[in-house]
Design a protein around this motif. Structure first.
Motif, PDB file in Angstrom:
ATOM      1  N   ALA A 131       0.735  -7.462  -5.634  1.00 32.82           N
ATOM      2  CA  ALA A 131      -0.493  -7.027  -6.303  1.00 32.82           C
ATOM      3  C   ALA A 131      -1.055  -5.766  -5.652  1.00 32.82           C
ATOM      4  O   ALA A 131      -1.551  -4.870  -6.334  1.00 32.82           O
ATOM      5  CB  ALA A 131      -1.529  -8.140  -6.286  1.00 32.82           C
ATOM      6  N   LEU A 132      -0.970  -5.690  -4.328  1.00 33.19           N
ATOM      7  CA  LEU A 132      -1.513  -4.544  -3.600  1.00 33.19           C
ATOM      8  C   LEU A 132      -0.617  -3.314  -3.657  1.00 33.19           C
ATOM      9  O   LEU A 132      -1.026  -2.232  -3.251  1.00 33.19           O
ATOM     10  CB  LEU A 132      -1.758  -4.923  -2.139  1.00 33.19           C
ATOM     11  CG  LEU A 132      -2.804  -5.997  -1.890  1.00 33.19           C
ATOM     12  CD1 LEU A 132      -2.832  -6.388  -0.418  1.00 33.19           C
ATOM     13  CD2 LEU A 132      -4.164  -5.537  -2.354  1.00 33.19           C
ATOM     14  N   ASP A 133       0.605  -3.471  -4.152  1.00 39.55           N
ATOM     15  CA  ASP A 133       1.577  -2.384  -4.155  1.00 39.55           C
ATOM     16  C   ASP A 133       1.418  -1.433  -5.341  1.00 39.55           C
ATOM     17  O   ASP A 133       2.076  -0.406  -5.399  1.00 39.55           O
ATOM     18  CB  ASP A 133       3.006  -2.962  -4.147  1.00 39.55           C
ATOM     19  CG  ASP A 133       4.047  -1.917  -3.820  1.00 39.55           C
ATOM     20  OD1 ASP A 133       3.787  -1.048  -2.977  1.00 39.55           O
ATOM     21  OD2 ASP A 133       5.139  -1.964  -4.432  1.00 39.55           O
ATOM     22  N   HIS A 134       0.529  -1.725  -6.254  1.00 42.39           N
ATOM     23  CA  HIS A 134       0.347  -0.860  -7.422  1.00 42.39           C
ATOM     24  C   HIS A 134      -0.282   0.472  -7.016  1.00 42.39           C
ATOM     25  O   HIS A 134      -1.320   0.502  -6.354  1.00 42.39           O
ATOM     26  CB  HIS A 134      -0.508  -1.544  -8.486  1.00 42.39           C
ATOM     27  CG  HIS A 134       0.184  -2.725  -9.101  1.00 42.39           C
ATOM     28  ND1 HIS A 134       1.226  -2.582  -9.979  1.00 42.39           N
ATOM     29  CD2 HIS A 134       0.006  -4.054  -8.934  1.00 42.39           C
ATOM     30  CE1 HIS A 134       1.650  -3.777 -10.333  1.00 42.39           C
ATOM     31  NE2 HIS A 134       0.927  -4.690  -9.710  1.00 42.39           N
ATOM     32  N   VAL A 135       0.349   1.544  -7.445  1.00 49.57           N
ATOM     33  CA  VAL A 135      -0.099   2.886  -7.065  1.00 49.57           C
ATOM     34  C   VAL A 135      -1.507   3.169  -7.567  1.00 49.57           C
ATOM     35  O   VAL A 135      -2.319   3.738  -6.837  1.00 49.57           O
ATOM     36  CB  VAL A 135       0.892   3.950  -7.600  1.00 49.57           C
ATOM     37  CG1 VAL A 135       0.412   5.346  -7.264  1.00 49.57           C
ATOM     38  CG2 VAL A 135       2.272   3.727  -7.044  1.00 49.57           C
ATOM     39  N   LEU A 136      -1.818   2.768  -8.770  1.00 50.20           N
ATOM     40  CA  LEU A 136      -3.150   3.030  -9.325  1.00 50.20           C
ATOM     41  C   LEU A 136      -4.229   2.310  -8.520  1.00 50.20           C
ATOM     42  O   LEU A 136      -5.280   2.900  -8.211  1.00 50.20           O
ATOM     43  CB  LEU A 136      -3.225   2.616 -10.796  1.00 50.20           C
ATOM     44  CG  LEU A 136      -4.527   2.940 -11.513  1.00 50.20           C
ATOM     45  CD1 LEU A 136      -4.831   4.426 -11.457  1.00 50.20           C
ATOM     46  CD2 LEU A 136      -4.472   2.465 -12.955  1.00 50.20           C
ATOM     47  N   ALA A 137      -3.971   1.067  -8.142  1.00 56.10           N
ATOM     48  CA  ALA A 137      -4.938   0.317  -7.333  1.00 56.10           C
ATOM     49  C   ALA A 137      -5.141   0.999  -5.980  1.00 56.10           C
ATOM     50  O   ALA A 137      -6.275   1.132  -5.494  1.00 56.10           O
ATOM     51  CB  ALA A 137      -4.470  -1.127  -7.140  1.00 56.10           C
ATOM     52  N   GLN A 138      -4.044   1.458  -5.382  1.00 56.00           N
ATOM     53  CA  GLN A 138      -4.151   2.143  -4.094  1.00 56.00           C
ATOM     54  C   GLN A 138      -4.914   3.464  -4.244  1.00 56.00           C
ATOM     55  O   GLN A 138      -5.755   3.799  -3.397  1.00 56.00           O
ATOM     56  CB  GLN A 138      -2.760   2.409  -3.524  1.00 56.00           C
ATOM     57  CG  GLN A 138      -2.045   1.155  -3.078  1.00 56.00           C
ATOM     58  CD  GLN A 138      -0.637   1.429  -2.610  1.00 56.00           C
ATOM     59  OE1 GLN A 138      -0.186   2.567  -2.547  1.00 56.00           O
ATOM     60  NE2 GLN A 138       0.075   0.358  -2.277  1.00 56.00           N
TER      61      GLN A 138
END
Length: 173
Positions: A66-73
């Motif tokens: 879940a934390l690996d999404h570029v947009l979230a980062q």
């Protein structure tokens, strides 16, 4: 659990040092002096890269996925670095932006690889991706109370194949 899902999770977990460090760096920059934060992020990255192959858990790999999404980062960094800039912590802002770029582009992974790869080979009998996949298979089997005597056979086949490619005798290892 489909094998394709386990393979995706294993791939995500192999790269989890980057993901964990990307999320931890802004917190470190906010709470620590810049030098300590950067040193802490580097230490976290190397330690996670070395220890994570032995620790894949189903819950943790789902969280990292879940934390690996570029947009979230990217959104996280926009908010975090805006707060750092509003607090006039410009050295931390520069370190955060540079850290984000180096982590996302894989530069830190490439540079740390010269230290991490030999240590991983010494720590784990299998190549890292296979080590992680094996750990995930065992954890899924334990969760569902399945017997997997074939896991040892798979491990032996991987080691035999690895030693054949390297031209070494597996009994010498």
């Amino acid at each position: 659990m489909p094998l394709a899902q386990l393979l995706r999770w294993a791939d995500t977990w192999v790269d989890s040092a980057r993901t964990v460090t990307v999320w931890a760096l802004p917190l470190m920059l906010w709470g620590l002096p810049v030098g300590w934060a950067v040193g802490g992020a580097l230490t976290l990255f190397v330690a996670w890269a070395l220890l994570s192959p032995s620790l894949p858990s189903l819950l943790a790999v789902r969280a990292v996925s879940a934390l690996d999404h570029v947009l979230a980062q990217a959104l996280y960094y926009v908010v975090a670095m805006s707060a750092v800039a509003a607090a006039e912590m410009y050295a931390a802002l520069g370190a955060g932006l540079l850290g984000f770029v180096l982590l996302r582009w894989g530069v830190l992974e490439w540079a740390a690889g010269y230290v991490v790869r030999p240590l991983r080979r010494a720590l784990y009998p299998l190549p890292v991706a296979d080590q992680v996949l094996r750990g995930l298979i065992v954890r899924v089997a334990l969760k569902h109370r399945l017997s997997l005597p074939q896991v040892d056979d798979i491990t032996k086949d991987i080691l035999d194949n690895l030693h054949d490619r390297q031209g070494t005798d597996p009994d010498d290892a």
